[in-house]
Design a protein around this motif. Structure first.
Motif, PDB file in Angstrom:
ATOM      1  N   HIS A  53       0.830  -1.210   0.000  1.00  0.00           N
ATOM      2  CA  HIS A  53       0.000   0.000   0.000  1.00  0.00           C
ATOM      3  C   HIS A  53       0.866   1.263   0.000  1.00  0.00           C
ATOM      4  O   HIS A  53       0.578   2.217  -0.733  1.00  0.00           O
ATOM      5  N   GLU A  54       1.907   1.274   0.808  1.00  0.00           N
ATOM      6  CA  GLU A  54       2.768   2.469   0.855  1.00  0.00           C
ATOM      7  C   GLU A  54       3.417   2.735  -0.503  1.00  0.00           C
ATOM      8  O   GLU A  54       3.474   3.876  -0.962  1.00  0.00           O
ATOM      9  N   GLY A  55       3.887   1.673  -1.151  1.00  0.00           N
ATOM     10  CA  GLY A  55       4.490   1.847  -2.480  1.00  0.00           C
ATOM     11  C   GLY A  55       3.466   2.365  -3.483  1.00  0.00           C
ATOM     12  O   GLY A  55       3.732   3.278  -4.274  1.00  0.00           O
ATOM     13  N   THR A  56       2.264   1.788  -3.429  1.00  0.00           N
ATOM     14  CA  THR A  56       1.182   2.192  -4.334  1.00  0.00           C
ATOM     15  C   THR A  56       0.810   3.648  -4.111  1.00  0.00           C
ATOM     16  O   THR A  56       0.673   4.441  -5.057  1.00  0.00           O
ATOM     17  N   LEU A  57       0.659   4.009  -2.847  1.00  0.00           N
ATOM     18  CA  LEU A  57       0.281   5.371  -2.481  1.00  0.00           C
ATOM     19  C   LEU A  57       1.328   6.381  -2.956  1.00  0.00           C
ATOM     20  O   LEU A  57       0.986   7.442  -3.500  1.00  0.00           O
ATOM     21  N   LEU A  58       2.595   6.030  -2.772  1.00  0.00           N
ATOM     22  CA  LEU A  58       3.672   6.931  -3.213  1.00  0.00           C
ATOM     23  C   LEU A  58       3.578   7.168  -4.723  1.00  0.00           C
ATOM     24  O   LEU A  58       3.708   8.305  -5.194  1.00  0.00           O
ATOM     25  N   ALA A  59       3.314   6.110  -5.481  1.00  0.00           N
ATOM     26  CA  ALA A  59       3.186   6.250  -6.940  1.00  0.00           C
ATOM     27  C   ALA A  59       2.041   7.189  -7.286  1.00  0.00           C
ATOM     28  O   ALA A  59       2.189   8.100  -8.114  1.00  0.00           O
ATOM     29  N   ALA A 295      14.899   6.702  -2.161  1.00  0.00           N
ATOM     30  CA  ALA A 295      15.014   8.038  -1.562  1.00  0.00           C
ATOM     31  C   ALA A 295      13.629   8.642  -1.326  1.00  0.00           C
ATOM     32  O   ALA A 295      13.343   9.185  -0.250  1.00  0.00           O
ATOM     33  N   ALA A 296      12.747   8.530  -2.317  1.00  0.00           N
ATOM     34  CA  ALA A 296      11.400   9.103  -2.191  1.00  0.00           C
ATOM     35  C   ALA A 296      10.604   8.387  -1.098  1.00  0.00           C
ATOM     36  O   ALA A 296       9.882   9.012  -0.311  1.00  0.00           O
ATOM     37  N   TYR A 297      10.756   7.071  -1.029  1.00  0.00           N
ATOM     38  CA  TYR A 297      10.017   6.269  -0.039  1.00  0.00           C
ATOM     39  C   TYR A 297      10.475   6.618   1.376  1.00  0.00           C
ATOM     40  O   TYR A 297       9.667   6.801   2.282  1.00  0.00           O
ATOM     41  N   LYS A 298      11.792   6.698   1.534  1.00  0.00           N
ATOM     42  CA  LYS A 298      12.324   7.031   2.873  1.00  0.00           C
ATOM     43  C   LYS A 298      11.846   8.403   3.315  1.00  0.00           C
ATOM     44  O   LYS A 298      11.496   8.609   4.471  1.00  0.00           O
ATOM     45  N   LYS A 299      11.819   9.325   2.381  1.00  0.00           N
ATOM     46  CA  LYS A 299      11.379  10.678   2.694  1.00  0.00           C
ATOM     47  C   LYS A 299       9.906  10.678   3.099  1.00  0.00           C
ATOM     48  O   LYS A 299       9.496  11.326   4.050  1.00  0.00           O
ATOM     49  N   ARG A 300       9.115   9.904   2.381  1.00  0.00           N
ATOM     50  CA  ARG A 300       7.672   9.877   2.615  1.00  0.00           C
ATOM     51  C   ARG A 300       7.296   9.082   3.873  1.00  0.00           C
ATOM     52  O   ARG A 300       6.326   9.402   4.546  1.00  0.00           O
ATOM     53  N   PHE A 301       8.045   8.004   4.162  1.00  0.00           N
ATOM     54  CA  PHE A 301       7.666   7.108   5.261  1.00  0.00           C
ATOM     55  C   PHE A 301       8.726   7.060   6.379  1.00  0.00           C
ATOM     56  O   PHE A 301       9.196   5.975   6.750  1.00  0.00           O
ATOM     57  N   ASN A 302       9.080   8.223   6.890  1.00  0.00           N
ATOM     58  CA  ASN A 302       9.913   8.319   8.097  1.00  0.00           C
ATOM     59  C   ASN A 302      11.206   7.523   8.075  1.00  0.00           C
ATOM     60  O   ASN A 302      11.552   6.865   9.055  1.00  0.00           O
ATOM     61  N   LEU A 312       7.158  -3.311  -5.491  1.00  0.00           N
ATOM     62  CA  LEU A 312       6.235  -3.870  -6.487  1.00  0.00           C
ATOM     63  C   LEU A 312       4.880  -3.154  -6.458  1.00  0.00           C
ATOM     64  O   LEU A 312       4.226  -3.016  -7.500  1.00  0.00           O
ATOM     65  N   GLY A 313       4.454  -2.695  -5.289  1.00  0.00           N
ATOM     66  CA  GLY A 313       3.226  -1.898  -5.208  1.00  0.00           C
ATOM     67  C   GLY A 313       3.383  -0.635  -6.050  1.00  0.00           C
ATOM     68  O   GLY A 313       2.490  -0.257  -6.820  1.00  0.00           O
ATOM     69  N   TYR A 314       4.530  -0.009  -5.915  1.00  0.00           N
ATOM     70  CA  TYR A 314       4.840   1.196  -6.690  1.00  0.00           C
ATOM     71  C   TYR A 314       4.823   0.881  -8.184  1.00  0.00           C
ATOM     72  O   TYR A 314       4.172   1.574  -8.980  1.00  0.00           O
ATOM     73  N   ASP A 315       5.511  -0.195  -8.565  1.00  0.00           N
ATOM     74  CA  ASP A 315       5.557  -0.547  -9.989  1.00  0.00           C
ATOM     75  C   ASP A 315       4.174  -0.888 -10.542  1.00  0.00           C
ATOM     76  O   ASP A 315       3.859  -0.554 -11.689  1.00  0.00           O
ATOM     77  N   SER A 316       3.333  -1.543  -9.729  1.00  0.00           N
ATOM     78  CA  SER A 316       1.997  -1.918 -10.232  1.00  0.00           C
ATOM     79  C   SER A 316       1.196  -0.665 -10.589  1.00  0.00           C
ATOM     80  O   SER A 316       0.546  -0.606 -11.638  1.00  0.00           O
TER      81      SER A 316
END
Ligand code: PHE
Length: 382
Positions: A53-59, A295-302, A312-316
């Protein structure tokens, strides 16, 4: 609607929508593109769903920050299936019939994707699974896709690994009979390991969620294999490795992508030391796409390091958006054709194409647990 089963995207993506001048979840009137997601945000495999979900949300947030797709913002509607059988069907039925989503992203676990896929297929709504590897998932029909490899590939890679790296002659197999993923991966492993001239020793079963594995492990110990193949999910795997250690078993235990969770280490601790698993990618693989994503994920999720499900959530979600742009439309049938035509896509997880079976063809990595850390071991190309 049960309380707690519906999260109207997240506070953050809502904030994103508001920033784009929308009032929130039910903006209606077709001024957003509605994308559905179902994930195990709570329950036994909560780390799977939380990560994907976090990867998907970031995308979705990145796409909206860049102006959305086809001139409209994306609206992510997320349903929590609570890691419970029966809930994936409820979730996608609601997303399709009530919310009117144009496509669905999910799930990580194969059994839950297998529950939802026939419903998406029947309604002709494209479904992209980020991480379900059981071969039968995409066989549910021509609207069902995945952005990961299948267990036909993963099982063969694990069998070759057992023969060549572990130099194992006899391998015991311990299967979670409640999981389609575990049963499928055990099957493809056994086929390839036998074809390599290896011997399958004791074959024992468990039910995901069991707490006592001493009976199975004692039987395996008396058969004296060179290694144990354990195609399970992290929580069961950690308990099994702890109990194997307590029984004084010093042989390698290895498994597939279902091992991947930080919880494997927090539960299993030093009992995980030196064991191996295969997975989709490694956050330190060094490609520009992965480096940018991390880098983007770390910034977004503490400061949290993303695992494979997050990637893979992000890629989907990004593959879906790419298909929307190429189709110039969000009509589900046009989206289906555009997703099917995905070729040489440079995702955060790696570069991949979707084949005629709607499966991603891509590399796999082996990880060893060393000094309490996931350590990159090797890559297997398709
Ligand atoms: N491949 C697993 C399944 O099909 C899910 C999974 C993917 C688990 C990635 C961990 C990491 O059930």
């Amino acid at each position: 609607m049960k309380p707690g089963t519906f999260i109207c995207s997240s506070a953050a993506s809502l904030a994103g929508l508001i920033a784009l001048g929308l009032s929130g979840c039910k903006s209606g009137g077709g001024d957003t593109i509605k994308v559905g997601e179902f994930a195990s945000l709570t329950g036994k495999e909560a780390t799977f769903g939380t990560s994907s979900h976090e990867g998907t949300l970031l995308a979705i947030e990145e796409l909206n920050a860049a102006g959305g797709v086809l001139g409209k913002p994306l609206e992510l509607l997320t349903e929590d299936d609570q890691t419970k059988a029966g809930e994936p069907a409820n979730a996608v039925n609601k997303l399709i019939s009530k919310d009117g989503v144009v496509a669905i992203l999910g799930e990580v676990a194969s059994s839950r994707s297998l529950e939802a896929a026939p419903i998406c297929q029947l309604n002709k709504i494209p479904m992209i699974s980020p991480a379900s590897t059981n071969p039968t998932v995409t066989q549910e029909g021509d609207y069902i896709f995945r952005v990961c490899f299948t267990d036909t590939f993963q099982g063969a890679a694990l069998a070759n690994f057992a023969s060549t790296v572990l130099k194992a002659k006899k391998v015991a197999v311990l299967t979670d009979v409640k999981s389609d993923y575990s049963k499928g991966l055990a099957k493809s492993f056994k086929q390839k390991f036998s074809a390599n001239g290896g011997q399958i020793g004791s074959e024992l079963d468990f039910n995901g969620g069991d707490k006592d594995f001493k009976g199975q492990l004692t039987a395996i110990k008396s058969d004296a294999p060179d290694a144990i193949f354990l195609p399970g999910y992290y929580n069961d795997v950690a308990l099994i490795c702890i109990q194997a250690k307590q029984l004084g078993m010093n042989i390698p235990i290895f498994g597939g992508d279902g091992w991947e969770s930080e919880s494997l280490l927090t539960i299993g601790k030093d009992a995980m030391e030196n064991h191996y698993f295969s997975t989709h990618c490694s956050s330190d693989q060094g490609t520009p796409e992965m480096t940018k994503f991390v880098a983007a994920y770390k910034k977004r999720f503490n400061g949290k390091t993303p695992d494979a499900m997050a990637v893979l959530g992000y890629d989907s979600a990004m593959v879906l958006a790419d298909a929307m742009k190429r189709a110039g439309s969000t009509a589900p049938a046009k989206l289906r054709d555009a997703i099917a035509a995905t070729q040489d896509y440079s995702g955060a997880s790696g570069t991949f194409s979707l084949n005629a079976d709607r499966d991603a063809v891509k590399a796999l990595v082996f990880i060893q647990i060393k000094d309490g850390k996931f350590t990159y071991n090797s890559t297997v190309n398709p």
